[in-house]
Design an enzyme around this catalytic site. Structure first.
Site, PDB file in Angstrom:
ATOM      1  N   GLY A  12       0.123  -1.072  -0.035  1.00 29.50           N
ATOM      2  CA  GLY A  12       0.251  -0.169  -0.108  1.00 29.50           C
ATOM      3  C   GLY A  12       0.596   1.450  -0.102  1.00 29.50           C
ATOM      4  O   GLY A  12       0.262   2.356   0.384  1.00 29.50           O
ATOM      5  N   ASN A  14       1.140   3.146  -3.086  1.00 33.12           N
ATOM      6  CA  ASN A  14       1.206   4.293  -3.286  1.00 33.12           C
ATOM      7  C   ASN A  14      -0.807   4.812  -2.723  1.00 33.12           C
ATOM      8  O   ASN A  14      -0.808   5.856  -3.380  1.00 33.12           O
ATOM      9  CB  ASN A  14       0.188   2.923  -5.323  1.00 33.12           C
ATOM     10  CG  ASN A  14       1.701   3.313  -5.837  1.00 33.12           C
ATOM     11  OD1 ASN A  14       2.100   4.240  -5.985  1.00 33.12           O
ATOM     12  ND2 ASN A  14       2.232   2.327  -5.781  1.00 33.12           N
ATOM     13  N   LEU A  91      -3.514  -7.303  -7.961  1.00 30.67           N
ATOM     14  CA  LEU A  91      -3.293  -8.012  -8.625  1.00 30.67           C
ATOM     15  C   LEU A  91      -4.076  -9.377  -8.537  1.00 30.67           C
ATOM     16  O   LEU A  91      -3.732 -10.348  -9.372  1.00 30.67           O
ATOM     17  CB  LEU A  91      -1.507  -8.582  -7.364  1.00 30.67           C
ATOM     18  CG  LEU A  91      -0.510  -8.213  -7.567  1.00 30.67           C
ATOM     19  CD1 LEU A  91       0.267  -8.944  -6.527  1.00 30.67           C
ATOM     20  CD2 LEU A  91       0.119  -7.506  -7.938  1.00 30.67           C
ATOM     21  N   ILE A  94      -8.637  -7.824 -13.642  1.00 28.73           N
ATOM     22  CA  ILE A  94     -10.818  -6.702 -13.211  1.00 28.73           C
ATOM     23  C   ILE A  94     -11.519  -7.383 -14.072  1.00 28.73           C
ATOM     24  O   ILE A  94     -11.144  -7.620 -15.560  1.00 28.73           O
ATOM     25  CB  ILE A  94      -9.904  -5.266 -13.889  1.00 28.73           C
ATOM     26  CG1 ILE A  94      -9.517  -4.271 -12.896  1.00 28.73           C
ATOM     27  CG2 ILE A  94     -11.089  -4.302 -13.705  1.00 28.73           C
ATOM     28  CD1 ILE A  94      -9.553  -4.417 -11.545  1.00 28.73           C
ATOM     29  N   ASN A 108      -4.542   2.505 -13.487  1.00 29.48           N
ATOM     30  CA  ASN A 108      -3.762   2.206 -12.853  1.00 29.48           C
ATOM     31  C   ASN A 108      -2.046   1.935 -12.955  1.00 29.48           C
ATOM     32  O   ASN A 108      -1.978   2.735 -13.333  1.00 29.48           O
ATOM     33  CB  ASN A 108      -3.616  -0.122 -13.496  1.00 29.48           C
ATOM     34  CG  ASN A 108      -2.355  -0.167 -13.027  1.00 29.48           C
ATOM     35  OD1 ASN A 108      -2.631  -1.154 -11.979  1.00 29.48           O
ATOM     36  ND2 ASN A 108      -1.751  -1.705 -13.913  1.00 29.48           N
ATOM     37  N   HIS A 110       1.950   0.731 -12.964  1.00 29.88           N
ATOM     38  CA  HIS A 110       2.663   0.320 -13.354  1.00 29.88           C
ATOM     39  C   HIS A 110       3.638   0.895 -13.290  1.00 29.88           C
ATOM     40  O   HIS A 110       4.301   1.446 -14.197  1.00 29.88           O
ATOM     41  CB  HIS A 110       2.598  -0.793 -14.988  1.00 29.88           C
ATOM     42  CG  HIS A 110       3.107  -1.876 -15.275  1.00 29.88           C
ATOM     43  ND1 HIS A 110       2.682  -2.824 -14.918  1.00 29.88           N
ATOM     44  CD2 HIS A 110       4.348  -1.684 -16.451  1.00 29.88           C
ATOM     45  CE1 HIS A 110       4.277  -3.491 -15.747  1.00 29.88           C
ATOM     46  NE2 HIS A 110       4.351  -2.699 -15.969  1.00 29.88           N
ATOM     47  N   ASP A 151      -2.274  -3.852 -19.093  1.00 33.07           N
ATOM     48  CA  ASP A 151      -1.078  -3.164 -19.178  1.00 33.07           C
ATOM     49  C   ASP A 151      -1.547  -2.503 -20.401  1.00 33.07           C
ATOM     50  O   ASP A 151      -0.631  -2.064 -20.918  1.00 33.07           O
ATOM     51  CB  ASP A 151      -0.176  -3.212 -18.995  1.00 33.07           C
ATOM     52  CG  ASP A 151       0.199  -4.088 -17.245  1.00 33.07           C
ATOM     53  OD1 ASP A 151       1.263  -4.986 -16.941  1.00 33.07           O
ATOM     54  OD2 ASP A 151      -0.267  -3.730 -16.592  1.00 33.07           O
TER      55      ASP A 151
END
Ligand code: GRF
Length: 213
Positions: A12, A14, A91, A94, A108, A110, A151
């Site tokens: 966590g 971010n 992880l 979705i 997201n 990356h 991604d």
């Protein structure tokens, strides 16, 4: 006021950058309505609880199949009238029903400069291991919209970070977090809160940027 759900799976850091950004006024007109973790007992949940932010665990392991998991996740997001879903170290793939209902409303972070070192199997430390193995001199982080691929959605912001010859994957991961991830994810949220992002032909245009004048 942009209503945000932050989806997490691990440490966590971010999430912490977003909470700090809001608390310190670097992110305005946005509020974290909930933090949803794909598994229990992760430190990201502690971070949220310490700021009295609503948390829940919606784990694929707790449902009979992906269908039920997807419905549970979507109903929680809709129940809280979320405007933006932020994947911050999340992880789990979705569910398509979520991507469909929240087209260009899921972002997201990356830990590489997409399209390099991304796609299935590229997550966490594995990204930095591949960067060091290849010997590139510059890496970085990317914030992008989430689409049906891995991604592959429209790129919103990127920030480059130098790679040093004596870097280990752990040292490089930390630098990419400190110098890129924790800066561009809050910036992207601010752009969404200010409604400054448009997507045309699968490309992002940010109003007020030189290119868009
Ligand atoms: C980070 O490397 C981030 O780039 C990726 O997940 C890792 C852990 O993130 N998305 P966090 O510390 O859980 O925010």
């Amino acid at each position: 006021m942009l209503r945000i759900a932050v989806l997490v799976s691990g440490g966590g850091t971010n999430l912490q950058a977003i909470m700090d950004g809001i608390e310190q006024g670097r992110i305005t007109n946005a509020r974290i309505e909930t933090v949803i973790s794909s598994k229990g007992g992760v430190y990201a949940l502690e971070r949220a609880r310490s700021r009295k932010i609503k948390t829940s665990v919606i784990s694929p392991d707790d449902y009979d199949g992906r269908e039920e998991f997807s419905r549970a996740l979507l109903s929680e997001i809709k129940r809280l009238r979320v405007d933006l879903i932020v994947l911050a170290g999340y992880l789990v793939i979705i569910p398509e029903i979520l991507i469909h209902d929240y087209r260009n409303k899921i972002i997201n972070i990356h830990p590489s400069l997409i399209p390099a070192f991304c796609g299935p199997g590229y997550y966490g430390l594995r990204v930095h291991e591949a960067v060091l193995k290849k010997g590139v001199k510059i890496t970085g982080a990317t914030v992008h919209f989430v689409d049906e691929g891995t991604d592959t959605g429209p790129i919103i912001l990127q920030k480059a970070v130098k790679v040093y010859e004596d870097d280990t994957p752990e040292v490089l991961q930390r630098r990419v977090m400190e110098e890129a991830e924790w800066l561009i994810l809050p910036q992207a949220i601010q752009l969404m809160a200010d409604n400054k992002i448009q997507v045309k032909n699968n490309k992002v245009y940010i109003s007020g940027n030189r290119e868009s004048n």
